[in-house]
Scaffold this motif. Structure first.
Motif, PDB file in Angstrom:
ATOM      1  N   ILE A 108       3.698  13.200  -3.159  1.00 58.26           N
ATOM      2  CA  ILE A 108       2.685  13.202  -4.047  1.00 58.26           C
ATOM      3  C   ILE A 108       1.342  12.578  -3.145  1.00 58.26           C
ATOM      4  O   ILE A 108       1.805  11.217  -2.830  1.00 58.26           O
ATOM      5  N   VAL A 109       0.515  13.040  -2.894  1.00 59.91           N
ATOM      6  CA  VAL A 109      -0.703  12.637  -2.150  1.00 59.91           C
ATOM      7  C   VAL A 109      -1.522  11.722  -3.006  1.00 59.91           C
ATOM      8  O   VAL A 109      -2.018  12.336  -4.083  1.00 59.91           O
ATOM      9  N   GLY A 110      -1.484  10.631  -2.834  1.00 57.77           N
ATOM     10  CA  GLY A 110      -2.142   9.406  -3.691  1.00 57.77           C
ATOM     11  C   GLY A 110      -1.227   8.582  -4.338  1.00 57.77           C
ATOM     12  O   GLY A 110       0.227   8.975  -4.265  1.00 57.77           O
ATOM     13  N   ALA A 111      -1.551   7.495  -4.531  1.00 61.73           N
ATOM     14  CA  ALA A 111      -0.453   6.485  -5.023  1.00 61.73           C
ATOM     15  C   ALA A 111      -1.120   5.436  -6.266  1.00 61.73           C
ATOM     16  O   ALA A 111      -0.573   4.508  -6.545  1.00 61.73           O
ATOM     17  N   ASN A 120      -6.210   2.583   0.427  1.00 63.95           N
ATOM     18  CA  ASN A 120      -5.971   1.424  -0.279  1.00 63.95           C
ATOM     19  C   ASN A 120      -5.267   0.134   0.413  1.00 63.95           C
ATOM     20  O   ASN A 120      -3.902   0.408   0.605  1.00 63.95           O
ATOM     21  N   ASP A 121      -5.614  -0.700   0.762  1.00 64.52           N
ATOM     22  CA  ASP A 121      -5.058  -2.018   1.508  1.00 64.52           C
ATOM     23  C   ASP A 121      -4.065  -2.506   0.497  1.00 64.52           C
ATOM     24  O   ASP A 121      -3.099  -3.783   0.940  1.00 64.52           O
ATOM     25  N   LYS A 158       1.875   6.158   5.181  1.00 67.41           N
ATOM     26  CA  LYS A 158       0.572   5.692   5.484  1.00 67.41           C
ATOM     27  C   LYS A 158      -0.111   6.353   6.559  1.00 67.41           C
ATOM     28  O   LYS A 158      -1.327   6.316   6.856  1.00 67.41           O
ATOM     29  N   THR A 159       0.521   7.295   7.245  1.00 73.83           N
ATOM     30  CA  THR A 159       0.014   8.049   8.429  1.00 73.83           C
ATOM     31  C   THR A 159       0.367   9.552   8.379  1.00 73.83           C
ATOM     32  O   THR A 159       1.286   9.891   7.829  1.00 73.83           O
ATOM     33  N   SER A 160      -0.501  10.376   9.203  1.00 71.32           N
ATOM     34  CA  SER A 160      -0.192  11.694   9.341  1.00 71.32           C
ATOM     35  C   SER A 160       1.212  12.050  10.036  1.00 71.32           C
ATOM     36  O   SER A 160       1.787  12.885   9.946  1.00 71.32           O
ATOM     37  N   GLN A 161       1.321  11.051  10.995  1.00 69.89           N
ATOM     38  CA  GLN A 161       2.615  11.282  11.629  1.00 69.89           C
ATOM     39  C   GLN A 161       3.817  11.217  10.722  1.00 69.89           C
ATOM     40  O   GLN A 161       4.907  11.859  10.893  1.00 69.89           O
TER      41      GLN A 161
END
Length: 215
Positions: free
Chosen positions: A3-6, A33-34, A48-51
């Motif tokens: 799910i993209v977004g949290a 969002n930190d 948290k990353t594309s990788q």
């Protein structure tokens, strides 16, 4: 699934997957969002990353859906996660009322509990059909459209791509809403609304022009 977004709408999508009993290997993604912890609700991992996303798609599950409401941002996120190897996937609540005949629902569309979609309706990709909203017969909804809670789209109406229909809006039969349009909450749309504008009121009238989209 990813799910993209949290935050916000992502938690609405989580509930649909809970209803569907599809929580195995469920991850979220949030790189903005930190204050986000490593796990949403102390249970679901957050990438948290594309990788990390690429590795998840390759090793675990390439399906993703978007848990963010803004139609234009949803399109941009779709492009990004498709480029990372994802498969855009719909989430449809078993508590939604979906007709049995001649219905088309595009990939990546999220339909929540209590929504109703009648026969011969066409819904594009990446849409949101919120709680208790009603899409009646022969209506056509474009791509990345947001239909807010308790909105009612009556027979044969058309909503253009990237538009947002506010809560408790009523769109009368045969009305055409253009592309990139915002209809304010509680409005009653009795006549066609052109592209790239905001319309509000009873009956709804255009109050502001919007910059045309560049994609």
């Amino acid at each position: 699934m990813l799910i993209v977004g949290a935050k916000g709408f992502a938690k609405e999508v989580l509930e649909v997957l809970h209803q569907l009993n599809q929580l195995e290997n469920l991850f979220f993604f949030d790189d903005v969002n930190d204050d986000i912890k490593e796990n949403l609700l102390d249970k679901f991992p957050i990438l948290k990353t594309s990788q990390e996303v690429s590795a998840y798609f390759e090793a675990t599950d390439n399906r993703f859906t978007i848990g963010i409401g803004n139609p234009i941002l949803r399109k941009k996120l779709y492009d990004k996660f498709i480029s990372l190897g994802g498969l855009f996937t719909s989430t449809i609540s078993p508590l939604a009322n979906i007709g049995s005949y001649d219905i088309e629902i595009g990939e990546g569309t999220n339909i929540l509990s209590g929504a109703s979609v009648s026969n011969s309706s066409k819904i594009g990709m990446g849409c949101i059909i919120y709680y208790n909203s009603i899409v009646t017969h022969d209506s056509k909804i474009g791509d990345f459209v947001e239909i807010s809670p308790s909105a009612t789209l009556l027979g044969r109406c058309i909503v253009g791509s990237y538009s947002k229909i506010g809560a408790n809006v009523t769109i009368l039969p045969d009305v055409i809403i253009g592309k990139n349009v915002i209809i304010g909450a509680g409005s009653v749309v009795t006549k066609d609304i052109p592209d790239n504008c905001v319309a509000v009121g009873i009956p709804a009238k255009m109050i502001k022009e919007l910059i045309p989209l560049q994609f």
